[in-house]
Design a protein around this motif. Structure first.
Motif, PDB file in Angstrom:
ATOM      1  N   ALA A   1     -53.005 -32.327  34.678  1.00 47.48           N
ATOM      2  CA  ALA A   1     -51.868 -31.749  35.403  1.00 47.48           C
ATOM      3  C   ALA A   1     -51.744 -30.264  35.079  1.00 47.48           C
ATOM      4  O   ALA A   1     -52.218 -29.797  34.032  1.00 47.48           O
ATOM      5  N   THR A   2     -51.105 -29.543  35.987  1.00 47.82           N
ATOM      6  CA  THR A   2     -50.679 -28.174  35.745  1.00 47.82           C
ATOM      7  C   THR A   2     -49.158 -28.158  35.630  1.00 47.82           C
ATOM      8  O   THR A   2     -48.463 -28.760  36.457  1.00 47.82           O
ATOM      9  N   VAL A   3     -48.664 -27.472  34.614  1.00 47.25           N
ATOM     10  CA  VAL A   3     -47.222 -27.321  34.425  1.00 47.25           C
ATOM     11  C   VAL A   3     -46.939 -25.830  34.310  1.00 47.25           C
ATOM     12  O   VAL A   3     -47.589 -25.130  33.525  1.00 47.25           O
ATOM     13  N   GLU A   4     -45.985 -25.344  35.098  1.00 48.72           N
ATOM     14  CA  GLU A   4     -45.718 -23.909  35.093  1.00 48.72           C
ATOM     15  C   GLU A   4     -44.233 -23.636  35.267  1.00 48.72           C
ATOM     16  O   GLU A   4     -43.489 -24.453  35.810  1.00 48.72           O
ATOM     17  N   VAL A   5     -43.841 -22.452  34.797  1.00 50.59           N
ATOM     18  CA  VAL A   5     -42.463 -22.009  34.916  1.00 50.59           C
ATOM     19  C   VAL A   5     -42.473 -20.534  35.277  1.00 50.59           C
ATOM     20  O   VAL A   5     -43.278 -19.759  34.766  1.00 50.59           O
ATOM     21  N   GLU A   6     -41.582 -20.144  36.197  1.00 45.23           N
ATOM     22  CA  GLU A   6     -41.392 -18.743  36.530  1.00 45.23           C
ATOM     23  C   GLU A   6     -39.900 -18.468  36.578  1.00 45.23           C
ATOM     24  O   GLU A   6     -39.158 -19.136  37.298  1.00 45.23           O
ATOM     25  N   HIS A   7     -39.475 -17.486  35.788  1.00 40.62           N
ATOM     26  CA  HIS A   7     -38.057 -17.149  35.672  1.00 40.62           C
ATOM     27  C   HIS A   7     -37.986 -15.686  35.290  1.00 40.62           C
ATOM     28  O   HIS A   7     -38.964 -14.946  35.459  1.00 40.62           O
ATOM     29  N   LEU A   8     -36.867 -15.247  34.758  1.00 40.05           N
ATOM     30  CA  LEU A   8     -36.786 -13.876  34.264  1.00 40.05           C
ATOM     31  C   LEU A   8     -36.319 -13.870  32.815  1.00 40.05           C
ATOM     32  O   LEU A   8     -37.108 -13.672  31.910  1.00 40.05           O
ATOM     33  N   TYR A   9     -35.043 -14.122  32.583  1.00 42.99           N
ATOM     34  CA  TYR A   9     -34.524 -14.069  31.220  1.00 42.99           C
ATOM     35  C   TYR A   9     -34.107 -15.434  30.678  1.00 42.99           C
ATOM     36  O   TYR A   9     -33.634 -15.531  29.547  1.00 42.99           O
ATOM     37  N   GLY A  10     -34.244 -16.471  31.452  1.00 38.70           N
ATOM     38  CA  GLY A  10     -33.883 -17.815  31.021  1.00 38.70           C
ATOM     39  C   GLY A  10     -34.153 -18.777  32.148  1.00 38.70           C
ATOM     40  O   GLY A  10     -34.080 -18.406  33.319  1.00 38.70           O
ATOM     41  N   TYR A  11     -34.499 -20.010  31.813  1.00 43.18           N
ATOM     42  CA  TYR A  11     -34.905 -20.959  32.843  1.00 43.18           C
ATOM     43  C   TYR A  11     -34.021 -22.195  32.838  1.00 43.18           C
ATOM     44  O   TYR A  11     -33.405 -22.558  31.835  1.00 43.18           O
ATOM     45  N   SER A  12     -33.960 -22.839  33.986  1.00 41.75           N
ATOM     46  CA  SER A  12     -33.407 -24.185  34.120  1.00 41.75           C
ATOM     47  C   SER A  12     -34.541 -25.097  34.562  1.00 41.75           C
ATOM     48  O   SER A  12     -35.676 -24.649  34.783  1.00 41.75           O
ATOM     49  N   ASP A  13     -34.272 -26.363  34.741  1.00 36.11           N
ATOM     50  CA  ASP A  13     -35.306 -27.285  35.201  1.00 36.11           C
ATOM     51  C   ASP A  13     -35.848 -26.894  36.570  1.00 36.11           C
ATOM     52  O   ASP A  13     -37.021 -27.141  36.881  1.00 36.11           O
TER      53      ASP A  13
ATOM     54  N   PRO B   1     -55.763 -34.397  41.159  1.00 38.77           N
ATOM     55  CA  PRO B   1     -56.102 -35.438  42.146  1.00 38.77           C
ATOM     56  C   PRO B   1     -56.468 -36.746  41.459  1.00 38.77           C
ATOM     57  O   PRO B   1     -57.218 -36.767  40.475  1.00 38.77           O
ATOM     58  N   GLY B   2     -55.905 -37.818  41.985  1.00 38.68           N
ATOM     59  CA  GLY B   2     -56.127 -39.132  41.406  1.00 38.68           C
ATOM     60  C   GLY B   2     -55.159 -39.497  40.306  1.00 38.68           C
ATOM     61  O   GLY B   2     -55.198 -40.620  39.786  1.00 38.68           O
ATOM     62  N   HIS B   3     -54.287 -38.563  39.947  1.00 37.82           N
ATOM     63  CA  HIS B   3     -53.318 -38.814  38.871  1.00 37.82           C
ATOM     64  C   HIS B   3     -51.903 -38.524  39.350  1.00 37.82           C
ATOM     65  O   HIS B   3     -51.049 -38.101  38.565  1.00 37.82           O
ATOM     66  N   GLU B   4     -51.667 -38.762  40.622  1.00 34.43           N
ATOM     67  CA  GLU B   4     -50.362 -38.447  41.211  1.00 34.43           C
ATOM     68  C   GLU B   4     -49.227 -39.195  40.533  1.00 34.43           C
ATOM     69  O   GLU B   4     -48.073 -38.738  40.536  1.00 34.43           O
TER      70      GLU B   4
END
Length: 670
Positions: A253-265, A274-277
Motif C-alpha cells: 500500500a501507499t500511505v500519504e499525507v499533505e497538509h501545512l502546519y497540522g493534519y486531520s484524518d 493491486p490485488g490487496h484492495e
C-alpha cells in the motif's frame, strides 16, 4: 478517582507560546497554567491577562525558585533552549522545549548529562507523531499488514519572505542553529522517523539560494534506513505554493499525507496495491479525531506522569539522537561542533509484529538485518540498539540494596521484533535481574542475593551478602553486526574483603532477521590469599536446588512454558538436574499470543561441561547452566576460573531450538 491537576508554566511569550497556552486551556482541569516568565514586562502582562495566568515573573530563574511546577514549557528563541532546560532540570522540573532542542552537539551533551544526573526529563515538541492517522499508520506497519517499507518522500516546502527574517535571531547560526533543516522541516522528518525508525546513512546538499540569512534556505537529502528503505527529504523556505507532504510506499500500500502546519484524518490518503484492495478496510478514517497538535502531545505527557512512565520524545530517547544525526550527516554550510560520543539513552519502547523467518544465519543477506549501535550512559549502563529496538541494557553500576547482593545485570532484554525476553526484580525473588552472573555459595559468602540456605534451618538471612563492584568499562567495540564491551570488577564480601577480580566480556551479534545472540565470557582470579570453594544450595544439603552461575529469569507470561534440549522437552520439574550442552525455553507473550525462544549454550571448555541445569517453568520461567549444581569447584589461591556461554533470543517457537543452538554455537566458537 479523578486525574490530578498538574501545574504548568511557560517561559517566553512569543507566537508559539500562545499555542502552548491554548493547548493547556483545552485540557481543562487536568493542567493549570499558573505562571509565566518574560523579559518584556508589557508583553508578559498582556499574555497573563489573555490567558488568566495568576503569576508573572521577569525571568525563568525567579519563576523556578518561587513556584511548584510539574511541567515548564520553554517557548523562547532557540539559543536559550539549552540553558533554560538545564536550569529547569536542576530545579527538578520536567521540561517541554520547542524545537530545536539545542543548537550544537556540545549543548546536547550537556543537557543529556544533566538529565542523567537529575533524573528529570527534557522533552521536545514533536506534535505530529501524536495525530490519530500517524498512530494508526505505525500500528499497521508493526502488524505486518502493509508489508515492508520501500520508499518514502518527505517534503517541507514553505515560503518565508525577507520580512520574516527581520527578527534578529532568525536565519543566524548562533541564535537559530540552522535554517529550514533545523527550524521548519524538523517536524515532518520527525514524523518520517517515528514511522521508519532512525536512518543509517544520509547524503545531503544545502544552499543559501535567495533569503538574507547566514544559514541555508534549502536542503535536500537522500536517506537509507537500516532495513534498506530509501527516502528523500526536502526542506525549503523559498517555495510559493506551500505544502508539508509525506508519502510512504510499502509492499502492499501507499500511505500519504499533505497538509501545512497540522493534519486531520481528512489530509491522509490510503492506496492499496493491486490485488490487496481489502487492506483499505484497515484504514478507517475518524472524522471526530482531533487534529495533530500540541494538545495531543501534552495530554500524552500527562498520561505518562499519571502512570509513572517516561514521557515520549525525551532527549534521551528520540529527539536527542535525531539532532545528533542532523548535525553529523547533513551537509549544511557550517558543520556542527562535535561533542562527546556519549548517547546516554535508555531502551526505547519495543516494536511488535515482524513476520517469522528461520532463526539461523540468512544466506541471502536479508536486507532487514539492520545494524547494531552501542549507547553508553556514562557511569551506569550500556545499551545495544538494533534500529529502534533496544536488544539489551547492561547495567554495570546498579543502585541495588545490599540485601540483594549488588551485581551487574542484563535487563531488559528484547527480541528483534521488540518483545520482552526477561524480567527484572520480580516480587517473588527480588534478586533475580534479567540475566546475571550470580553465585549463592562462595565459601560461606552469598553473591546471589537474599537469604542463604543453611542445612537444617532452611533459608536464613545472614550478614554475608557480597557485592560485585564496578571498576572500569575497559573497551567498547561496535560495527554493523556486532557490539562487544569488557568490564572489570572486584568481588567484595559484606565484611569488606576482596576475594576475586574479574574481567567479563559481553558481545551481541545479529543471527538472522528473527534472532540475535549474546555471548558472556568471564575470567575470575582468586586474590583472597586462600582456596575458595564454590557450590550451591544442593552441595549444602538442599535436594535439586543446584542453582548458581549465569541465570536467566523470564517474563511472567512465560510461566508454564516448554523447556527443550537436543534430546528431550518438558517442564522444569522433569528437566532440572539433567546434563546437556544447551537448553532452551519457549514461552508465550500476553496481548498477541506470540512465542519467543531463549536458549543458553555451555562452551565445551567450561569446567564441569556439560553442566547440570537448573530450570523452572511451573512456578516461573528460569534457565541456568549450573556448573556447581551438585559438586563444589575449588579455585586455588591466585588461580583463575573461566566460563563462556552463548545466549540466543528469537521470535520463534520450540521447534526452532535446534537451529538456534547451531547458530549460537557458531558465534560462541568465534
Amino acid at each position: 478517582m479523578p486525574d490530578p491537576t498538574y501545574r504548568a508554566a511557560i517561559v517566553g511569550t512569543g507566537g508559539i507560546a500562545h499555542r502552548h497556552a491554548q493547548s493547556i486551556a483545552a485540557l481543562g482541569d487536568r493542567v493549570q497554567l499558573v505562571a509565566v516568565a518574560e523579559l518584556d514586562a508589557d508583553r508578559a502582562a498582556d499574555f497573563a491577562r489573555e490567558y488568566e495566568v495568576p503569576n508573572v515573573y521577569a525571568g525563568a530563574d525567579e519563576l523556578l525558585a518561587n513556584e511548584r511546577i510539574d511541567l515548564v514549557h520553554v517557548c523562547t528563541p532557540p539559543q536559550t533552549h539549552a540553558p533554560l532546560s538545564i536550569a529547569a532540570m536542576r530545579a527538578g522540573v520536567p521540561v517541554l522545549v520547542e524545537k530545536p532542542t539545542a543548537l550544537s552537539l556540545s549543548e546536547m551533551d550537556d543537557m543529556l548529562a544533566v538529565e542523567a544526573e537529575t533524573g528529570v526529563p527534557v522533552l521536545t515538541v514533536f506534535q505530529h507523531r501524536y495525530g490519530a492517522a500517524a498512530v494508526r499508520l505505525r500500528r499497521l506497519l508493526r502488524s505486518g499488514a502493509l508489508g515492508r517499507p520501500l520508499v518514502a518522500v518527505c517534503e517541507t516546502l514553505w515560503y518565508r519572505d525577507e520580512d520574516y527574517f527581520a527578527v534578529p535571531w532568525r536565519g543566524t547560526w548562533d541564535a537559530e542553529g540552522g535554517g529550514p533543516t533545523m527550524g521548519h522541516g524538523i517536524h515532518q522528518y520527525d514524523l518520517l522517523l517515528s514511522v521508519l525508525g532512525p536512518w543509517a546513512e544520509v547524503r545531503a546538499a544545502a544552499g543559501r539560494l535567495s533569503r538574507p540569512t547566514d544559514t541555508e534556505d534549502v536542503s535536500m537529502a537522500l536517506a537509507r534506513f537500516a532495513d534498506g528503505t530509501l527516502a528523500t527529504v526536502v526542506n525549503s523556505v523559498v517555495s510559493p505554493r506551500e505544502t508539508s507532504r509525506l508519502r510512504f510506499d510499502f509492499e502492499l500500500a501507499t500511505v500519504e499525507v499533505e497538509h501545512l502546519y497540522g493534519y486531520s484524518d481528512d489530509h491522509w490518503r490510503f492506496t492499496p496495491a493491486p490485488g490487496h484492495e481489502h487492506l483499505a478496510d484497515l484504514w478507517t478514517a475518524d472524522a471526530a479525531a482531533p487534529p495533530s497538535g500540541h494538545v495531543l502531545q501534552i495530554a500524552a505527557i500527562l498520561d505518562a506522569f499519571d502512570a509513572g512512565a517516561e514521557p515520549g520524545v525525551s532527549s534521551r530517547t528520540r529527539a536527542g539522537p535525531r539532532i545528533r544525526r542532523r548535525h553529523l550527516r547533513l551537509g549544511v554550510p557550517r558543520p556542527a561542533r562535535r561533542g562527546r560520543r556519549d548517547h546516554r539513552r535508555p531502551p526505547v519502547r519495543p516494536r511488535h509484529g515482524r513476520r517469522r523467518r528461520p532463526v539461523g544465519p540468512d544466506p541471502q543477506g536479508d536486507h532487514r538485518m539492520s545494524g547494531l549501535e552501542a549507547r553508553h550512559d556514562i557511569g551506569t549502563a550500556l545499551t545495544v540498539h538494533d534500529g529502534d529496538v533496544a536488544l539489551l541494557r547492561y547495567v554495570y553500576r546498579p543502585d541495588t540494596p545490599l540485601l540483594e547482593s549488588p551485581k551487574p545485570y542484563l535487563s531488559p532484554l528484547f527480541t528483534r521484533s521488540g518483545r520482552p525476553a526477561s524480567l527484572f526484580r520480580p516480587w517473588d525473588h527480588v534478586w533475580h535481574k534479567g540475566i546475571a552472573w550470580s553465585l549463592p555459595v562462595v565459601q560461606d559468602e552469598n553473591f546471589w542475593g537474599g537469604p542463604t540456605y543453611v542445612h537444617g534451618r532452611h533459608y536464613v538471612q545472614l550478614d554475608n551478602n557480597g557485592t560485585q563492584a564496578h571498576k572500569e568499562v575497559a573497551a567498547i567495540e561496535a560495527d554493523k553486526d556486532r557490539v562487544s564491551f569488557s568490564h572489570d570488577l572486584e568481588w567484595i564480601t559484606q565484611g569488606g574483603e576482596r576475594w576475586f577480580t574479574e574481567r567479563r566480556t559481553v558481545t551481541a551479534s545479529l543471527l538472522s532477521p528473527e534472532a540475535w545472540a549474546l555471548t558472556f565470557d568471564t575470567a575470575m582470579t582468586n586474590v583472597s590469599g586462600r582456596d575458595i570453594a564454590i557450590g550451591s544450595p544442593t552441595t549444602r544439603g538442599r535436594e535439586n536446588a543446584g542453582y548458581g552461575g549465569l541465570f536467566w529469569r523470564g517474563p511472567r507470561s512465560f510461566t508454564d512454558g516448554t523447556l527443550v534440549t537436543a534430546t528431550a522437552s518438558g517442564p522444569g520439574s522433569e528437566m532440572r538436574g539433567g546434563r546437556h550442552e544447551w537448553m532452551a525455553f519457549a514461552g508465550r507473550h500476553d496481548e498477541d499470543d506470540a512465542t519467543s525462544l531463549v536458549l543458553m549454550v555451555d562452551h565445551a571448555e567450561n569446567p564441569m561441561h556439560p553442566p547440570q541445569w537448573f530450570a523452572r517453568s511451573e512456578e516461573f520461567a528460569a534457565l541456568n547452566p549450573a556448573p556447581f549444581f551438585s559438586e563444589e569447584y575449588t579455585v586455588a589461591a591466585g588461580a583463575d576460573m573461566r566460563f563462556r556461554y552463548g545466549v540466543g533470543i528469537a521470535d520463534a517457537g520450540a521447534d526452532a531450538a535446534g537451529d538456534l543452538a547451531d547458530a549460537v554455537r557458531g558465534v560462541l566458537r568465534v
